[in-house]
Design a protein around this motif. Structure first.
Motif, short mmCIF file in Angstrom:
data_model
loop_
_atom_site.label_atom_id
_atom_site.label_comp_id
_atom_site.label_asym_id
_atom_site.label_seq_id
_atom_site.Cartn_x
_atom_site.Cartn_y
_atom_site.Cartn_z
N LEU A 202 0.81 -1.22 0.00
CA LEU A 202 0.00 0.00 0.00
C LEU A 202 0.85 1.27 0.00
O LEU A 202 0.36 2.33 -0.38
CB LEU A 202 -0.92 0.02 1.23
N ASP A 203 2.10 1.14 0.43
CA ASP A 203 2.95 2.32 0.60
C ASP A 203 3.08 3.17 -0.66
O ASP A 203 3.00 4.39 -0.61
CB ASP A 203 4.34 1.91 1.08
N LYS A 204 3.27 2.50 -1.81
CA LYS A 204 3.45 3.24 -3.06
C LYS A 204 2.21 4.06 -3.40
O LYS A 204 2.31 5.17 -3.92
CB LYS A 204 3.78 2.28 -4.20
N ILE A 205 1.05 3.50 -3.13
CA ILE A 205 -0.20 4.22 -3.42
C ILE A 205 -0.37 5.38 -2.45
O ILE A 205 -0.66 6.52 -2.86
CB ILE A 205 -1.41 3.27 -3.31
N ILE A 206 -0.18 5.12 -1.17
CA ILE A 206 -0.40 6.14 -0.13
C ILE A 206 0.55 7.32 -0.31
O ILE A 206 0.16 8.48 -0.11
CB ILE A 206 -0.23 5.52 1.27
N LYS A 207 1.79 7.05 -0.72
CA LYS A 207 2.81 8.11 -0.81
C LYS A 207 3.03 8.60 -2.24
O LYS A 207 4.00 9.28 -2.52
CB LYS A 207 4.11 7.60 -0.20
N SER A 208 2.07 8.28 -3.11
CA SER A 208 2.20 8.67 -4.52
C SER A 208 1.83 10.13 -4.77
O SER A 208 2.15 10.68 -5.81
CB SER A 208 1.29 7.79 -5.38
N GLY A 209 1.12 10.73 -3.79
CA GLY A 209 0.60 12.08 -4.01
C GLY A 209 -0.77 12.07 -4.65
O GLY A 209 -1.36 13.13 -4.89
N ASN A 210 -1.29 10.88 -4.94
CA ASN A 210 -2.61 10.74 -5.58
C ASN A 210 -3.46 9.73 -4.82
O ASN A 210 -4.14 8.90 -5.42
CB ASN A 210 -2.44 10.28 -7.03
N PHE A 211 -3.44 9.82 -3.49
CA PHE A 211 -4.13 8.83 -2.67
C PHE A 211 -5.41 9.40 -2.08
O PHE A 211 -5.46 10.56 -1.67
CB PHE A 211 -3.22 8.36 -1.54
N CYS A 212 -6.45 8.58 -2.06
CA CYS A 212 -7.67 8.97 -1.34
C CYS A 212 -8.19 7.74 -0.59
O CYS A 212 -8.19 6.63 -1.12
CB CYS A 212 -8.73 9.52 -2.28
N PHE A 213 -8.59 7.96 0.66
CA PHE A 213 -9.11 6.86 1.48
C PHE A 213 -10.41 6.31 0.89
O PHE A 213 -11.20 7.04 0.28
CB PHE A 213 -9.40 7.36 2.89
N ASN A 214 -10.62 5.01 1.10
CA ASN A 214 -11.91 4.41 0.83
C ASN A 214 -12.14 3.25 1.80
O ASN A 214 -11.25 2.92 2.60
CB ASN A 214 -12.02 3.95 -0.64
N THR A 215 -13.31 2.67 1.77
CA THR A 215 -13.65 1.63 2.74
C THR A 215 -12.71 0.43 2.65
O THR A 215 -12.32 -0.14 3.67
CB THR A 215 -15.09 1.13 2.55
#
Length: 278
Positions: A202-215
């Protein structure tokens, strides 16, 4: 009432989807750049295949897949679908869309994508869906979802439509649809987890600058084994951890036993952090 159903990609084979499984997997875990591509592509496809010749002068209401407090991945796709659709509507002197929400009371924590059609219907059948009937009067409804596998969600939406006595024209729009029913519904989990094999992916997605939380990502983190979870959390920012906790409470995840250890760890972390600041 039989809704009009449109899907951009029709899945006939397990080796060819019309989109890359890695993209879909990142989308399901909060990659907003992929959500943007999916939303724009769906809007452009639907405009070309249907809207150019239909619904002129009608007020359209776009409704994302049902959720409680934390939006689903579809919500992010919906945003870009609406942006792209509004551009076209304005250029063609039509009314821009309105939006509505289906409020959902969720009764389960199971991973939906691993289940059969019968298991899905049994599980989701206990949920309750609510919508503002008066706001929808005399409008055309677009219900958006990312993928149609067995149609369970669609059945629940149509049950809600019947229960509320809605007589609107209804369109069910999907980015993809499983049309070969010889393929097991767990193909959805193959797509969901194609690039996410552990919490550390998940790290690459979270720290990509284009992350949004979802369920999905919130539940995935809370359901992770504690050792991996604690290591993962050490690598995240305080803002991420605070958001994770706030969203978890908003969806009442503090009442689910299997999430309690990880949630209590976050709670204590935030308390100690605030204490040190004071």
């Amino acid at each position: 009432m039989i809704p009009y159903t449109y899907s951009l990609h029709k899945i006939q084979h397990t080796s060819s989807f019309g989109f890359h499984p890695d993209d879909y997997s990142r989308f399901k875990f909060g990659d907003d750049m992929v959500a943007k591509k999916f939303g724009k592509d769906l809007a452009q496809g639907f405009i070309k295949d249907f809207l150019e010749d239909n619904l002129e002068g009608e007020q359209i209401v776009v409704i994302s897949s049902p959720y409680c407090f934390i939006p689903t991945a579809t919500f992010a796709m919906k945003n870009y679908f609406v942006y792209e659709l509004n551009h076209w509507l304005v250029e063609n002197n039509r009314m821009v869309v309105q939006e509505a929400k289906v409020h959902r009371t969720i009764t389960y924590k199971d991973d939906y994508g691993a289940l059969s059609a019968e298991e899905r219907m049994k599980l989701i059948g206990n949920d309750s869906f609510h919508i503002d009937k008066d706001f929808l009067k005399d409008k055309v409804l677009f219900f958006l979802d990312d993928i149609k596998i067995t149609g369970s969600h669609e059945k629940m939406i149509m049950k809600m439509v019947k229960d509320y006595g809605l007589t609107n024209d209804i369109f069910m729009l999907y980015y993809a649809e499983l049309v070969n029913h010889d393929i097991h519904p767990n193909i959805e989990n193959f797509l969901n987890y194609h690039q996410i094999k552990s919490i550390f992916d998940l790290d690459k997605i979270i720290k990509s600058g284009n992350f949004c939380f979802n369920t999905r990502i919130v539940k995935y983190i809370l359901n992770c084994d504690f050792n991996s979870f604690s290591i993962f959390l050490e690598r995240q920012t305080d803002d991420f951890i605070t958001s994770l906790y706030n969203l978890s409470l908003g969806n009442s995840y503090h009442t689910i036993e299997c999430y309690s250890k990880n949630l209590n760890f976050i709670k204590n972390y935030l308390k100690n952090k605030n204490y040190k600041l004071i």
